[in-house]
Design a protein around this motif. Structure first.
Motif, PDB file in Angstrom:
ATOM      1  N   UNK A 285       0.842  -1.231  -0.155  1.00 23.08           N
ATOM      2  CA  UNK A 285      -0.355  -0.319  -0.104  1.00 23.08           C
ATOM      3  C   UNK A 285       0.776   1.242   0.036  1.00 23.08           C
ATOM      4  N   UNK A 286       0.466   2.529  -1.294  1.00 25.95           N
ATOM      5  CA  UNK A 286       0.848   3.552  -1.035  1.00 25.95           C
ATOM      6  C   UNK A 286       0.319   4.981  -0.377  1.00 25.95           C
ATOM      7  N   UNK A 287       1.366   5.834   0.634  1.00 29.73           N
ATOM      8  CA  UNK A 287       0.787   6.316   1.004  1.00 29.73           C
ATOM      9  C   UNK A 287       0.941   7.749   0.672  1.00 29.73           C
ATOM     10  N   UNK A 288      -0.038   8.725  -0.134  1.00 27.52           N
ATOM     11  CA  UNK A 288       1.022  10.164  -0.282  1.00 27.52           C
ATOM     12  C   UNK A 288      -0.138  11.131   0.745  1.00 27.52           C
ATOM     13  N   UNK A 289       1.365  11.745   1.606  1.00 28.83           N
ATOM     14  CA  UNK A 289       0.687  12.624   2.293  1.00 28.83           C
ATOM     15  C   UNK A 289       0.620  14.215   1.400  1.00 28.83           C
ATOM     16  N   UNK A 290      -0.145  15.017   2.484  1.00 30.73           N
ATOM     17  CA  UNK A 290      -0.580  16.419   2.081  1.00 30.73           C
ATOM     18  C   UNK A 290       0.079  17.383   3.200  1.00 30.73           C
ATOM     19  N   UNK A 291       1.855  16.462   3.751  1.00 31.61           N
ATOM     20  CA  UNK A 291       2.083  17.203   4.317  1.00 31.61           C
ATOM     21  C   UNK A 291       3.529  16.515   4.334  1.00 31.61           C
ATOM     22  N   UNK A 292       4.431  17.578   5.357  1.00 32.61           N
ATOM     23  CA  UNK A 292       5.865  16.533   5.576  1.00 32.61           C
ATOM     24  C   UNK A 292       5.826  15.662   5.489  1.00 32.61           C
ATOM     25  N   UNK A 293       7.214  15.169   4.927  1.00 33.68           N
ATOM     26  CA  UNK A 293       7.535  13.535   4.661  1.00 33.68           C
ATOM     27  C   UNK A 293       7.633  13.391   6.467  1.00 33.68           C
ATOM     28  N   UNK A 294       7.923  13.688   6.648  1.00 31.75           N
ATOM     29  CA  UNK A 294       8.425  13.626   8.354  1.00 31.75           C
ATOM     30  C   UNK A 294       7.014  13.397   9.279  1.00 31.75           C
TER      31      UNK A 294
ATOM     32  N   UNK B  12       8.858  18.427   8.040  1.00 32.27           N
ATOM     33  CA  UNK B  12       8.457  19.096   9.077  1.00 32.27           C
ATOM     34  C   UNK B  12       7.103  20.201   8.595  1.00 32.27           C
ATOM     35  N   UNK B  13       7.023  19.575   7.112  1.00 32.59           N
ATOM     36  CA  UNK B  13       5.429  21.228   6.281  1.00 32.59           C
ATOM     37  C   UNK B  13       4.671  20.904   7.425  1.00 32.59           C
ATOM     38  N   UNK B  14       4.135  21.244   7.359  1.00 36.82           N
ATOM     39  CA  UNK B  14       2.824  21.395   8.337  1.00 36.82           C
ATOM     40  C   UNK B  14       1.922  20.895   6.923  1.00 36.82           C
ATOM     41  N   UNK B  15       0.717  20.331   7.398  1.00 38.41           N
ATOM     42  CA  UNK B  15      -0.991  20.162   6.859  1.00 38.41           C
ATOM     43  C   UNK B  15      -1.582  21.041   6.512  1.00 38.41           C
ATOM     44  N   UNK B  16      -1.602  21.879   5.559  1.00 35.54           N
ATOM     45  CA  UNK B  16      -2.058  23.835   5.501  1.00 35.54           C
ATOM     46  C   UNK B  16      -3.292  22.794   4.464  1.00 35.54           C
ATOM     47  N   UNK B  17      -4.488  23.397   4.222  1.00 30.36           N
ATOM     48  CA  UNK B  17      -5.975  22.977   3.927  1.00 30.36           C
ATOM     49  C   UNK B  17      -5.346  23.182   2.248  1.00 30.36           C
TER      50      UNK B  17
ATOM     51  N   UNK C 285      -3.803  19.747   0.461  1.00 33.53           N
ATOM     52  CA  UNK C 285      -4.487  18.135   0.376  1.00 33.53           C
ATOM     53  C   UNK C 285      -4.805  18.168  -1.555  1.00 33.53           C
ATOM     54  N   UNK C 286      -5.293  19.316  -1.428  1.00 31.54           N
ATOM     55  CA  UNK C 286      -5.744  19.008  -3.322  1.00 31.54           C
ATOM     56  C   UNK C 286      -4.868  19.269  -3.741  1.00 31.54           C
ATOM     57  N   UNK C 287      -3.522  18.957  -3.887  1.00 29.04           N
ATOM     58  CA  UNK C 287      -3.143  19.649  -4.749  1.00 29.04           C
ATOM     59  C   UNK C 287      -2.040  17.360  -4.900  1.00 29.04           C
ATOM     60  N   UNK C 288      -2.352  16.786  -3.077  1.00 24.41           N
ATOM     61  CA  UNK C 288      -1.711  15.642  -3.305  1.00 24.41           C
ATOM     62  C   UNK C 288      -2.426  14.573  -3.743  1.00 24.41           C
ATOM     63  N   UNK C 289      -3.764  15.323  -3.654  1.00 19.83           N
ATOM     64  CA  UNK C 289      -4.865  14.751  -4.256  1.00 19.83           C
ATOM     65  C   UNK C 289      -4.171  13.908  -6.139  1.00 19.83           C
TER      66      UNK C 289
END
Lengths: 363, 514
Positions: A169-178, A205-210, A213-217
């Motif tokens: 399974x692969x998870x694509x994050x909308x925030x920093x990798x860590x 350390x990139x914060x999960x900014x709203x 998330x559409x971009x990571x989609x």
């Protein structure tokens, strides 16, 4: 140019303030690669980008920060891939504004695997979560990777289902990798790292900014062969993923729901608009990979149950039911009911979504 | 002239005998009181002087010294007025010097010499009895309470003059003696509340029955209006009646707190205490400069119900740990340590999440909010809670069905049977309940068959149970077996124990039920 140099130069380019992904793309295509950008003079740069940006790039030729960053990523076993890298998936290159840098934790080969994105509501019904997990585990059985976004609800259920099914399974994050977001998925994050990969276009350390998330989609649909929307309300974020999928030419699958069910409004609309209506994991496997799979989802598990057990089991459906209701309907003694429920749980016929509540297990 | 009479004071819930000495001698007219006195005792001087005058006794202009000994006990309360007055009168030769050794005197006086009741009289007289007193003069209103002490002649007086006449032998007051029959008839719980009032909620009722049978602490988790408070209030009705000894002990506590009723002094109902969540730590455990019992002691032998458990101040909940473990509260002060019994059953209630709807879909809380909410209750406290029951509001049709629900009396019979089995089993250990088993006692008294052992072992390994959690399951299984009158613990008993075990909510997302 070695891989290391390439990565460092790309990190350097990303690190310059005011240089966004579009500017990067322009520069990289004009100068062929990152070293071309680095070696370019102000005059050369100014032919491609505004003089302001060109000035900034020309003034920032120090690589120490990028080199330090590279060391830090290497220390944490975070691989950095870019278009042309051996792990960078070919299919991702075909989408508009594909990422120039991807941070990867875990096994990067999973990103190139055949994969289906399973997405849906962050506040699903138990039925939705169960179904997502079921589909993911069935896909896992066919060596198909499940791609999702590590969000609450359907996403988490899909990741868990794939892992439980012994697949990738692969998870694509909308925030920093860590960054683990939502924080409650810390354990799942670690599990995915072991059983697949975690991908993000955002570094440390990139914060999960709203807005992210559409971009990571676009990456979720971009690295998958098709997108399955399990449960979505009228205005759900998962519909954005479906839109990207259509733009990128990916197949969109949707699970049908009851017409009055608010949680199914989005998926039903997708079907109306032409998404493929899926009622069995084998539908996807056949449609996408041409493999015909016999899969009876109405398997009758009651065969080995005694009368009393059948009685209890018959009062448990796909909607969670509270123990008091089971006792009232089955007219069975409490202690007997509890021991039968224990047995049914133990044998995997039913599940406990919350203490005191029971549902039938799908798979 | 010197004289000495016996009075009493209260430390903790126990009475202590004190000697009230008086000396009237020549010198500048003065009224001096010594002997480690609290200000309320010090004020007794003014009251006594005026009361003596208003009762018709003339106080000569002499130096009056009062000493209350032993000097190392801090004296508090208003019960010293009467003994001081009597001691002065003895000195003045108004009353004859009879043998006062075995006579105990307690009472507060008004300026007119009228005797008023004092709190804690039962403890004082009980303390006097232990020191060899056989007669006591107490305020008339306290006669009932004082007569709870066996083999004690209780003389109730209404005024100082009457007390003096009694001592002079000019007025004969009929002594009151202990009479068990007077109290016994009221000891059966008779109330308006009954378990039959609770419709449906079979699992909750069953859990409560088990809890009461083995005196296990309980946590109820469920949405508002599910009936958590309703069932908690009815718990005393399924508990066995208080024994006379328990009643007397409770009466002492209530007497010290000034909470005994006027007509029926003896506490005959199992306490049900339900403090509000704004209570302070001292209010819960007891305390103050002169320690008074707190809610945990007022709930002694009964129920301490903490509704909205997570709303309680964290420090307040934490102080519960020691009283729960030791079944008594120890309050240390510079001069003394006070002990209050606190053998209560904790019944706590909480919402499953801040909004109260989980696992219903209406719940708007995130998992983190829910976890934070549940984490407000510390692990060590949760460790002391054996049973955790999830409660769901009853459906409309079940609320108004006419099926006869089981009444409290029937449940109580089963509880009594289960308790009798436990009491017999633990005769040698000095404990009464399975929940009180500790350490090695668990393995000594709880043995499992091969199948049962295998079941527990499987659960232990698969669910990652702790050793303490395992002991809790064993104790609970024992209680469940007792509730069926079974000497052997069967598999279904263990399964039921596992069902009622105290687990955190499972993290499987939100259940649907629109």
């Amino acid at each position: 140019m070695t891989e290391q140099e390439n990565v460092i130069l790309r990190l350097w380019l990303t690190g310059i303030q005011g240089i966004g992904i579009k500017t990067q793309k322009k520069l990289l295509s004009f100068f062929d690669d990152a070293s071309g950008v680095y070696d370019a003079s102000y005059n050369e740069l100014a032919r491609v980008v505004s003089s302001e940006k060109a000035e900034k790039i020309a003034a920032n030729k120090s690589l120490t920060v990028a080199e330090e960053l590279y060391e830090r990523y290497a220390e944490r076993n975070i691989k950095i891939i870019y278009p042309g890298h051996e792990y960078y998936p070919e299919k991702l290159l075909h989408i508009y504004d594909y990422p120039e840098l991807l941070f990867v934790k875990g096994n990067p080969e999973c990103i190139k695997m055949a994969g289906i994105a399973v997405v849906g509501s962050r506040n699903p019904t138990v039925y939705g979560s169960e179904t997502a997990a079921y589909f993911a585990s069935c896909l896992a059985g066919e060596d198909i990777c499940t791609i999702s976004g590590l969000a609450r609800g359907i996403d988490s259920a899909a990741h868990k289902g794939a892992i439980d099914g012994g697949g990738k399974t692969v998870a694509v994050l909308g925030c920093g990798i860590n960054v683990t977001y939502p924080a409650e998925n810390a354990e799942l994050y670690a599990e995915i790292e072991k059983n697949g990969a975690i991908v993000s276009e955002y570094g440390f350390d990139v914060k999960p900014l709203p807005g992210q998330f559409p971009m990571r989609n676009r990456i979720i649909s971009g690295i998958s062969d098709g997108v399955l929307v399990v449960e979505a309300r009228k205005k759900s974020g998962s519909l954005i993923t479906a839109d990207y999928a259509l733009e990128q030419g990916r197949q969109v699958y949707a699970l049908p729901g009851r017409i009055f069910d608010l949680c199914a409004e989005g998926t039903n609309n997708l079907i109306k608009q032409g998404a493929m209506c899926v009622t069995n994991p084998s539908d996807i496997i056949f449609d996408m990979y041409g493999r015909e799979e016999e899969n009876n989802i109405f398997e009758n598990e009651e065969i080995n149950l005694t009368e009393e057990e059948k009685n209890i089991y018959s009062h448990i459906g796909l909607e969670p039911v509270f123990i008091d209701e089971i006792i009232a309907k089955s007219e069975c003694e409490i202690v007997k009911t509890i021991s039968i429920l224990y047995w049914l749980l133990d044998k995997g016929f039913i599940k406990q979504p919350a203490d005191g509540y029971y549902i039938r297990k799908i798979c | 002239m010197y004289s000495c009479v016996t009075g009493g004071t209260v430390t903790g819930i126990d009475g202590a005998v004190v000697n009230v000495e008086a000396d009237v001698s020549d010198g500048l007219p003065m009224f001096v009181m010594v002997g480690y006195l609290s200000s309320s005792v010090r004020e007794a001087g003014e009251r006594v002087r005026t009361a003596l005058k208003n009762s018709g006794y003339h106080m000569p202009p002499k130096r009056v010294t009062i000493n209350i000994s032993p000097a190392n006990i801090r004296k508090d309360g208003t019960g010293f007025d009467l003994p001081i007055a009597v001691a002065i009168l003895l000195c003045m030769g108004i009353t004859p010097h009879i043998n006062m050794d075995r006579l105990m005197i307690a009472g507060e006086m008004g300026l007119d010499g009228i005797i008023k009741p004092v709190p804690g009289i039962l403890s004082m007289i009980h303390g006097g009895k232990l020191q060899g007193c056989d007669t006591c003069i107490v305020p008339y209103e306290n006669v009932n309470e004082a007569s709870l002490v066996k083999d004690m002649r209780v003389i109730g007086v209404k005024s100082l003059a009457q007390a003096v006449k009694y001592i002079q032998g000019t007025e004969n007051i009929q002594p009151v003696f202990f009479d068990e029959n007077k109290f016994r008839k009221e000891t059966v719980y008779s109330g308006q509340l009954d378990f039959a009032d609770v419709k449906g909620q079979e699992v909750l009722k069953r859990g409560m029955e088990i809890a009461v049978s083995g005196f296990h602490n309980v946590l109820m988790r469920g949405a508002a209006g599910a009936g958590k408070s309703m069932i908690a209030k009815r718990l005393p009705t399924i508990m066995p009646s208080l024994t006379f000894g328990e009643s007397v002990e409770l009466t002492k506590i209530y007497s010290i707190s000034g909470m005994t009723g006027d007509s029926d002094v003896l506490v005959t109902k199992r306490p049900f205490r339900s403090p509000h969540h704004t209570i302070t730590a001292k209010g819960l455990t007891g305390g103050g400069m002169y320690p008074k019992p707190g809610e945990v002691s007022l709930a002694h032998k009964g129920i301490l119900f903490l509704d909205e458990l997570p709303e309680f101040n964290k420090n307040v909940i934490e102080v519960l740990r020691q009283p729960m473990e030791d079944r008594r509260v120890l309050i240390s002060r510079v001069n003394a340590a006070y002990v209050f019994p606190s053998d209560f059953m904790l019944v706590a209630a909480m919402n499953p999440c801040p909004c109260g709807f989980y696992p219903d879909r209406r719940c708007t809380c995130t998992e983190i909010m829910r976890k934070k909410y549940q984490a407000k209750i510390s692990g060590p406290l949760m460790d002391r809670i054996d049973i955790c029951i999830d409660v769901k509001a009853v459906e409309y049709e079940n609320l108004f069905h006419d099926r006869q629900e089981e009444c409290s009396e029937k449940i109580r019979e089963r509880v009594e049977r289960a308790r009798a089995m436990q009491a017999k089993r633990y005769e040698a250990e000095g404990i009464l309940f399975n929940s009180q088993l500790e350490g090695a006692m668990v393995r000594k008294y709880i043995s499992l068959g091969e199948q049962e052992e295998a079941l527990i072992k499987k659960h232990f390994i698969e669910r990652g149970m702790s050793a303490r959690g395992l002991n809790r399951i064993l104790k609970l299984s024992r209680t469940i077996a007792d509730s069926f009158g079974s000497t052997k613990i069967k598999r279904e008993h263990i399964m039921e124990a596992l069902f009622f075990k105290n687990a955190g909510m499972q993290d499987m997302g939100v259940a649907a039920s629109d």
